[in-house]
Design a protein around this motif. Sequence first.
Motif, PDB file in Angstrom:
ATOM      1  N   ARG A  65       0.531  -0.958   0.004  1.00 58.56           N
ATOM      2  CA  ARG A  65       0.184  -0.097  -0.118  1.00 58.56           C
ATOM      3  C   ARG A  65       0.473   1.069   0.289  1.00 58.56           C
ATOM      4  O   ARG A  65       0.485   2.378  -0.458  1.00 58.56           O
ATOM      5  N   THR A  66       1.535   1.731   0.430  1.00 58.35           N
ATOM      6  CA  THR A  66       2.789   2.142   1.150  1.00 58.35           C
ATOM      7  C   THR A  66       3.405   2.787  -0.998  1.00 58.35           C
ATOM      8  O   THR A  66       3.252   4.136  -1.064  1.00 58.35           O
ATOM      9  N   GLU A  67       3.635   1.801  -1.387  1.00 61.24           N
ATOM     10  CA  GLU A  67       4.194   2.380  -2.867  1.00 61.24           C
ATOM     11  C   GLU A  67       3.127   2.360  -3.677  1.00 61.24           C
ATOM     12  O   GLU A  67       3.593   2.890  -4.475  1.00 61.24           O
ATOM     13  N   VAL A  68       1.777   2.106  -3.537  1.00 62.26           N
ATOM     14  CA  VAL A  68       0.360   3.049  -4.321  1.00 62.26           C
ATOM     15  C   VAL A  68       0.833   4.068  -4.387  1.00 62.26           C
ATOM     16  O   VAL A  68       0.703   4.768  -5.063  1.00 62.26           O
ATOM     17  N   GLU A  69       0.804   4.158  -2.373  1.00 58.89           N
ATOM     18  CA  GLU A  69       0.471   5.827  -2.386  1.00 58.89           C
ATOM     19  C   GLU A  69       1.716   6.941  -2.697  1.00 58.89           C
ATOM     20  O   GLU A  69       1.072   7.803  -3.510  1.00 58.89           O
ATOM     21  N   GLU A  70       3.357   6.332  -3.179  1.00 64.19           N
ATOM     22  CA  GLU A  70       3.790   6.646  -3.384  1.00 64.19           C
ATOM     23  C   GLU A  70       3.358   7.143  -4.919  1.00 64.19           C
ATOM     24  O   GLU A  70       3.662   8.400  -5.679  1.00 64.19           O
ATOM     25  N   CYS A  71       3.092   5.670  -5.856  1.00 58.11           N
ATOM     26  CA  CYS A  71       3.310   6.392  -6.770  1.00 58.11           C
ATOM     27  C   CYS A  71       2.615   7.000  -7.130  1.00 58.11           C
ATOM     28  O   CYS A  71       1.849   8.008  -7.808  1.00 58.11           O
ATOM     29  N   PHE A  72       0.951   6.853  -6.395  1.00 58.81           N
ATOM     30  CA  PHE A  72      -0.603   7.742  -6.809  1.00 58.81           C
ATOM     31  C   PHE A  72      -0.039   9.463  -6.145  1.00 58.81           C
ATOM     32  O   PHE A  72      -0.993  10.042  -7.369  1.00 58.81           O
ATOM     33  N   ASN A  73       0.639   9.531  -5.026  1.00 56.01           N
ATOM     34  CA  ASN A  73       1.421  11.260  -5.056  1.00 56.01           C
ATOM     35  C   ASN A  73       2.262  11.824  -5.984  1.00 56.01           C
ATOM     36  O   ASN A  73       2.331  12.961  -7.010  1.00 56.01           O
ATOM     37  N   ALA A  74       2.630  10.273  -6.614  1.00 54.19           N
ATOM     38  CA  ALA A  74       3.749  10.723  -8.454  1.00 54.19           C
ATOM     39  C   ALA A  74       2.374  11.028  -9.360  1.00 54.19           C
ATOM     40  O   ALA A  74       3.098  12.153 -10.011  1.00 54.19           O
TER      41      ALA A  74
END
Length: 165
Positions: A65-74
Motif C-alpha cells: 500500500r505504501t508503494e501504491v501511495e508513493e506512485c499515487f502522489n507522483a
Amino acid sequence: MGMFMSFMGKGVPATQTIGYAMGMLHKQFVKKDIKNFEDFHGAILNIFISFNSALPGKHYDVPSRTEVEECFNAWISADEETKKKEVFVNFMKNKVSLSRIDAYTMSIGMATPPAVMAAKRAGEKLPQLNMIKFIPDVIFVPSATVLALISAKLTRRMLLENTSS
C-alpha cells in the motif's frame, strides 16, 4: 525445419512487447474515473486481478500500500498526461514481480500424490472403505493433492496470523 525457422525472423522484440502491454494497461487504467487514492488503489488492484485470473500458472504479487501511495502522489503531481503515463509505466515495470511458491507448499505438492496412492491402496483393503476402489486414480489423486495444498495454505496462513499478533 531450420530453414523455415530462419525465415520467421527473431520475433517481436521484448521492449516492443512490454511497451505494447504497458500501453494497454494504461488505457485500461485511464478509463477508470480516479479522483482519490482509494480509486487509484482499486484500479491498480483490478489490473492485478485481471492479470492473475487471465494468465494460467503465472501470478504477480501486488505492491504494498505504501508503494501504491508513493506512485499515487507522483501520479497526482504530474501535470500532463504523458508524464502520468510515464509514472504509471515506471511503477508497473519496477514494482511488479512474479510471486514465488515457498518451499513448504512445494514439498506438500510433491509428497502428496505418492502418499495418496499408498493410502488409497491401503483403504481398498478395509471393508469400511471398500467403495474407495470405485473412484479412478485419475480423479482421486489430483483432488486429494489440491485439497492438501489448500489445507496447507490455509493452515500456514492461520499460523502466520497467530504468530504476528
